[in-house]
Write a protein that holds these residues in place. Sequence first.
Motif, PDB file in Angstrom:
ATOM      1  N   HIS A  19      -5.934  -5.864  -5.208  1.00 10.95           N
ATOM      2  CA  HIS A  19      -6.775  -5.305  -4.144  1.00 10.95           C
ATOM      3  C   HIS A  19      -7.944  -6.241  -3.844  1.00 10.95           C
ATOM      4  CE1 HIS A  19      -9.901  -2.683  -2.409  1.00 10.95           C
ATOM      5  NE2 HIS A  19      -8.867  -2.107  -1.808  1.00 10.95           N
ATOM      6  N   ARG A  29      -9.206  -3.769   5.313  1.00  7.06           N
ATOM      7  CA  ARG A  29      -8.108  -3.040   5.930  1.00  7.06           C
ATOM      8  C   ARG A  29      -6.746  -3.464   5.359  1.00  7.06           C
ATOM      9  NH1 ARG A  29      -7.461  -2.010  12.366  1.00  7.06           N
ATOM     10  NH2 ARG A  29      -5.860  -0.443  12.157  1.00  7.06           N
ATOM     11  N   ARG A  30      -6.559  -4.764   5.202  1.00 13.62           N
ATOM     12  CA  ARG A  30      -5.298  -5.274   4.646  1.00 13.62           C
ATOM     13  C   ARG A  30      -5.108  -4.790   3.208  1.00 13.62           C
ATOM     14  NH1 ARG A  30      -3.605 -11.490   3.431  1.00 13.62           N
ATOM     15  NH2 ARG A  30      -1.493 -11.039   2.744  1.00 13.62           N
ATOM     16  N   HIS A  32      -6.388  -2.128   1.792  1.00 17.40           N
ATOM     17  CA  HIS A  32      -6.146  -0.685   1.805  1.00 17.40           C
ATOM     18  C   HIS A  32      -4.710  -0.382   2.225  1.00 17.40           C
ATOM     19  CE1 HIS A  32      -7.188   3.517   1.946  1.00 17.40           C
ATOM     20  NE2 HIS A  32      -6.685   3.600   3.167  1.00 17.40           N
ATOM     21  N   ARG A  33      -4.220  -1.093   3.225  1.00 12.79           N
ATOM     22  CA  ARG A  33      -2.840  -0.900   3.691  1.00 12.79           C
ATOM     23  C   ARG A  33      -1.846  -1.205   2.564  1.00 12.79           C
ATOM     24  NH1 ARG A  33      -0.859   1.082   7.643  1.00 12.79           N
ATOM     25  NH2 ARG A  33      -2.529   0.521   9.035  1.00 12.79           N
ATOM     26  N   CYS A  35      -2.384  -0.912  -0.646  1.00 12.48           N
ATOM     27  CA  CYS A  35      -2.465   0.174  -1.624  1.00 12.48           C
ATOM     28  C   CYS A  35      -1.681   1.394  -1.166  1.00 12.48           C
ATOM     29  CB  CYS A  35      -3.920   0.564  -1.866  1.00 12.48           C
ATOM     30  SG  CYS A  35      -4.892  -0.724  -2.673  1.00 12.48           S
ATOM     31  N   ILE A  36      -1.745   1.688   0.096  1.00 10.90           N
ATOM     32  CA  ILE A  36      -1.076   2.873   0.631  1.00 10.90           C
ATOM     33  C   ILE A  36       0.426   2.673   0.737  1.00 10.90           C
ATOM     34  CG2 ILE A  36      -0.824   4.290   2.696  1.00 10.90           C
ATOM     35  CD1 ILE A  36      -3.812   3.888   3.162  1.00 10.90           C
ATOM     36  N   THR A  37       0.874   1.504   1.165  1.00  7.71           N
ATOM     37  CA  THR A  37       2.286   1.334   1.501  1.00  7.71           C
ATOM     38  C   THR A  37       3.127   0.619   0.453  1.00  7.71           C
ATOM     39  OG1 THR A  37       1.848  -0.730   2.687  1.00  7.71           O
ATOM     40  CG2 THR A  37       1.803   1.304   3.977  1.00  7.71           C
ATOM     41  N   GLN A  38       2.529  -0.221  -0.386  1.00  4.88           N
ATOM     42  CA  GLN A  38       3.345  -1.040  -1.285  1.00  4.88           C
ATOM     43  C   GLN A  38       3.063  -0.842  -2.766  1.00  4.88           C
ATOM     44  OE1 GLN A  38       2.526  -4.915   0.286  1.00  4.88           O
ATOM     45  NE2 GLN A  38       4.155  -4.769   1.802  1.00  4.88           N
TER      46      GLN A  38
END
Length: 53
Positions: A19, A29-30, A32-33, A35-38
């Motif tokens: 992270h 933003r990248r 966080h994305r 963490c949420i998706t991968q």
Amino acid sequence: MFYQVESLIGEYCEGCFVHQQLKKEGGKRRAHRFCITQCTIGEKLREYGKKLI
């Protein structure tokens, strides 16, 4: 359920190297994305979130 979420975040998310690195390279933003998706921990947190609804 809340204890499990807090435990996961405390153990794996706080101070996460991936992270931090993504945040440096591509911004908040990248990171966080990712963490949420991968991230596998993010998947587990989403599962807990669905149960709370």
